[in-house]
Design a protein around this motif. Sequence first.
Motif, PDB file in Angstrom:
ATOM      1  N   THR A  88      30.081  45.687  40.626  1.00  0.00           N
ATOM      2  CA  THR A  88      29.106  46.240  41.563  1.00  0.00           C
ATOM      3  C   THR A  88      28.113  45.210  42.096  1.00  0.00           C
ATOM      4  O   THR A  88      27.268  45.549  42.916  1.00  0.00           O
ATOM      5  CB  THR A  88      28.313  47.381  40.898  1.00  0.00           C
ATOM      6  OG1 THR A  88      27.645  46.866  39.740  1.00  0.00           O
ATOM      7  CG2 THR A  88      29.223  48.528  40.509  1.00  0.00           C
ATOM      8  N   GLU A  89      28.197  43.973  41.626  1.00  0.00           N
ATOM      9  CA  GLU A  89      27.266  42.936  42.068  1.00  0.00           C
ATOM     10  C   GLU A  89      28.033  41.784  42.706  1.00  0.00           C
ATOM     11  O   GLU A  89      29.162  41.495  42.329  1.00  0.00           O
ATOM     12  CB  GLU A  89      26.460  42.406  40.876  1.00  0.00           C
ATOM     13  CG  GLU A  89      25.594  43.460  40.199  1.00  0.00           C
ATOM     14  CD  GLU A  89      24.867  42.919  38.984  1.00  0.00           C
ATOM     15  OE1 GLU A  89      24.137  41.932  39.112  1.00  0.00           O
ATOM     16  OE2 GLU A  89      25.061  43.485  37.897  1.00  0.00           O
ATOM     17  N   THR A  90      27.397  41.124  43.661  1.00  0.00           N
ATOM     18  CA  THR A  90      28.050  39.982  44.308  1.00  0.00           C
ATOM     19  C   THR A  90      27.847  38.707  43.505  1.00  0.00           C
ATOM     20  O   THR A  90      28.589  37.751  43.664  1.00  0.00           O
ATOM     21  CB  THR A  90      27.525  39.767  45.739  1.00  0.00           C
ATOM     22  OG1 THR A  90      26.107  39.594  45.687  1.00  0.00           O
ATOM     23  CG2 THR A  90      27.877  40.941  46.631  1.00  0.00           C
ATOM     24  N   LYS A 112      24.834  45.957  34.047  1.00  0.00           N
ATOM     25  CA  LYS A 112      24.231  45.017  34.992  1.00  0.00           C
ATOM     26  C   LYS A 112      24.043  43.669  34.300  1.00  0.00           C
ATOM     27  O   LYS A 112      23.666  43.616  33.124  1.00  0.00           O
ATOM     28  CB  LYS A 112      22.872  45.522  35.481  1.00  0.00           C
ATOM     29  CG  LYS A 112      22.948  46.850  36.206  1.00  0.00           C
ATOM     30  CD  LYS A 112      23.591  46.697  37.552  1.00  0.00           C
ATOM     31  CE  LYS A 112      23.626  48.014  38.301  1.00  0.00           C
ATOM     32  NZ  LYS A 112      24.666  48.062  39.280  1.00  0.00           N
ATOM     33  N   LEU A 113      24.304  42.600  35.017  1.00  0.00           N
ATOM     34  CA  LEU A 113      24.207  41.259  34.444  1.00  0.00           C
ATOM     35  C   LEU A 113      22.840  40.992  33.810  1.00  0.00           C
ATOM     36  O   LEU A 113      22.759  40.453  32.716  1.00  0.00           O
ATOM     37  CB  LEU A 113      24.488  40.197  35.509  1.00  0.00           C
ATOM     38  CG  LEU A 113      25.941  39.991  35.881  1.00  0.00           C
ATOM     39  CD1 LEU A 113      26.060  39.091  37.098  1.00  0.00           C
ATOM     40  CD2 LEU A 113      26.720  39.407  34.718  1.00  0.00           C
ATOM     41  N   GLU A 114      21.784  41.362  34.476  1.00  0.00           N
ATOM     42  CA  GLU A 114      20.438  41.078  33.967  1.00  0.00           C
ATOM     43  C   GLU A 114      20.065  41.941  32.765  1.00  0.00           C
ATOM     44  O   GLU A 114      19.491  41.453  31.807  1.00  0.00           O
ATOM     45  CB  GLU A 114      19.402  41.250  35.079  1.00  0.00           C
ATOM     46  CG  GLU A 114      19.429  40.139  36.098  1.00  0.00           C
ATOM     47  CD  GLU A 114      19.236  38.755  35.502  1.00  0.00           C
ATOM     48  OE1 GLU A 114      18.329  38.578  34.654  1.00  0.00           O
ATOM     49  OE2 GLU A 114      20.009  37.854  35.855  1.00  0.00           O
ATOM     50  N   ARG A 115      20.390  43.221  32.823  1.00  0.00           N
ATOM     51  CA  ARG A 115      19.961  44.128  31.756  1.00  0.00           C
ATOM     52  C   ARG A 115      20.855  44.074  30.530  1.00  0.00           C
ATOM     53  O   ARG A 115      20.430  44.426  29.439  1.00  0.00           O
ATOM     54  CB  ARG A 115      19.896  45.553  32.280  1.00  0.00           C
ATOM     55  CG  ARG A 115      18.747  45.768  33.252  1.00  0.00           C
ATOM     56  CD  ARG A 115      18.633  47.208  33.590  1.00  0.00           C
ATOM     57  NE  ARG A 115      19.956  47.737  33.932  1.00  0.00           N
ATOM     58  CZ  ARG A 115      20.167  48.823  34.613  1.00  0.00           C
ATOM     59  NH1 ARG A 115      19.169  49.527  35.039  1.00  0.00           N
ATOM     60  NH2 ARG A 115      21.379  49.232  34.884  1.00  0.00           N
ATOM     61  N   ALA A 116      22.089  43.664  30.678  1.00  0.00           N
ATOM     62  CA  ALA A 116      23.047  43.695  29.565  1.00  0.00           C
ATOM     63  C   ALA A 116      23.216  42.328  28.903  1.00  0.00           C
ATOM     64  O   ALA A 116      24.178  42.096  28.194  1.00  0.00           O
ATOM     65  CB  ALA A 116      24.390  44.197  30.069  1.00  0.00           C
ATOM     66  N   ARG A 117      22.292  41.448  29.129  1.00  0.00           N
ATOM     67  CA  ARG A 117      22.411  40.066  28.651  1.00  0.00           C
ATOM     68  C   ARG A 117      22.699  39.978  27.144  1.00  0.00           C
ATOM     69  O   ARG A 117      23.602  39.273  26.717  1.00  0.00           O
ATOM     70  CB  ARG A 117      21.125  39.320  28.992  1.00  0.00           C
ATOM     71  CG  ARG A 117      21.220  37.841  28.867  1.00  0.00           C
ATOM     72  CD  ARG A 117      19.944  37.220  29.359  1.00  0.00           C
ATOM     73  NE  ARG A 117      19.975  37.189  30.808  1.00  0.00           N
ATOM     74  CZ  ARG A 117      19.494  36.204  31.537  1.00  0.00           C
ATOM     75  NH1 ARG A 117      18.925  35.188  30.949  1.00  0.00           N
ATOM     76  NH2 ARG A 117      19.571  36.239  32.827  1.00  0.00           N
ATOM     77  N   HIS A 140      35.025  41.085  32.375  1.00  0.00           N
ATOM     78  CA  HIS A 140      34.800  42.030  33.465  1.00  0.00           C
ATOM     79  C   HIS A 140      33.933  43.167  32.933  1.00  0.00           C
ATOM     80  O   HIS A 140      34.351  43.899  32.029  1.00  0.00           O
ATOM     81  CB  HIS A 140      36.132  42.574  33.983  1.00  0.00           C
ATOM     82  CG  HIS A 140      37.012  41.506  34.534  1.00  0.00           C
ATOM     83  ND1 HIS A 140      36.973  41.126  35.858  1.00  0.00           N
ATOM     84  CD2 HIS A 140      37.941  40.713  33.935  1.00  0.00           C
ATOM     85  CE1 HIS A 140      37.849  40.158  36.064  1.00  0.00           C
ATOM     86  NE2 HIS A 140      38.448  39.889  34.913  1.00  0.00           N
ATOM     87  N   LEU A 141      32.742  43.297  33.490  1.00  0.00           N
ATOM     88  CA  LEU A 141      31.800  44.304  33.032  1.00  0.00           C
ATOM     89  C   LEU A 141      32.129  45.668  33.617  1.00  0.00           C
ATOM     90  O   LEU A 141      32.860  45.771  34.602  1.00  0.00           O
ATOM     91  CB  LEU A 141      30.384  43.886  33.427  1.00  0.00           C
ATOM     92  CG  LEU A 141      29.943  42.509  32.936  1.00  0.00           C
ATOM     93  CD1 LEU A 141      28.545  42.186  33.444  1.00  0.00           C
ATOM     94  CD2 LEU A 141      30.001  42.413  31.425  1.00  0.00           C
ATOM     95  N   THR A 142      31.567  46.713  33.020  1.00  0.00           N
ATOM     96  CA  THR A 142      31.758  48.071  33.527  1.00  0.00           C
ATOM     97  C   THR A 142      30.883  48.275  34.764  1.00  0.00           C
ATOM     98  O   THR A 142      29.966  47.496  35.025  1.00  0.00           O
ATOM     99  CB  THR A 142      31.390  49.119  32.466  1.00  0.00           C
ATOM    100  OG1 THR A 142      30.011  48.959  32.136  1.00  0.00           O
ATOM    101  CG2 THR A 142      32.246  48.996  31.219  1.00  0.00           C
TER     102      THR A 142
END
Length: 130
Positions: free
Chosen positions: A117-119, A84-89, A78-80
Motif C-alpha cells: 500500500t506504500e510507494t 505500515k513501514l513506520e509503525r511496524a518497525r 512482503h508486508l500485509t
Amino acid sequence: MEKTQAKEFVKQIFTQTFDKGRFYRFIKELLNRIDESKAQVWNHTYVKDAFKDHVQRYERLGTYSTPNKEKVDVLIVHLTDASKLERARTAIRNFVADHLKTRDEKDAALVAFVSPTETTWRFSYVKMEY
C-alpha cells in the motif's frame, strides 16, 4: 561499474518503488557473489502466528558469506496491507531476528521490506549478536 554509473544505479534503486529485478541486480553488484542454492519463498502459511498481522510472505534470494565467515541472508519481506513501514518497525525487525535464529542460525540479513500500500520501501541490515 564506474563511480558515476554506480551512483546513478543506487539512486534509481532507492528513489523508485520496489522492483525485485533491480533489487536483485543491486545485491549482485554489492556482494559480488551470493549462494542462490537455498533461495526460497515462504507464503503466509509459513509465517509464524506472532508475525501474521505484519508479514504476508517472504523470500530468500540467497546467502552471502563474508570474509570473516559470517552468513548473511538476503531477504525480501512482503508486508500485509494493514502493516505500515513506520509503525511496524519493531515487529518486522523481530520477524527477521526470528528468521535468523531458526534458519540455520545466520549472523545477519540484508532485507527489503515492501508494503503493498506504500510507494516507499525500506532497506535494512539486521545483525544478530549472540
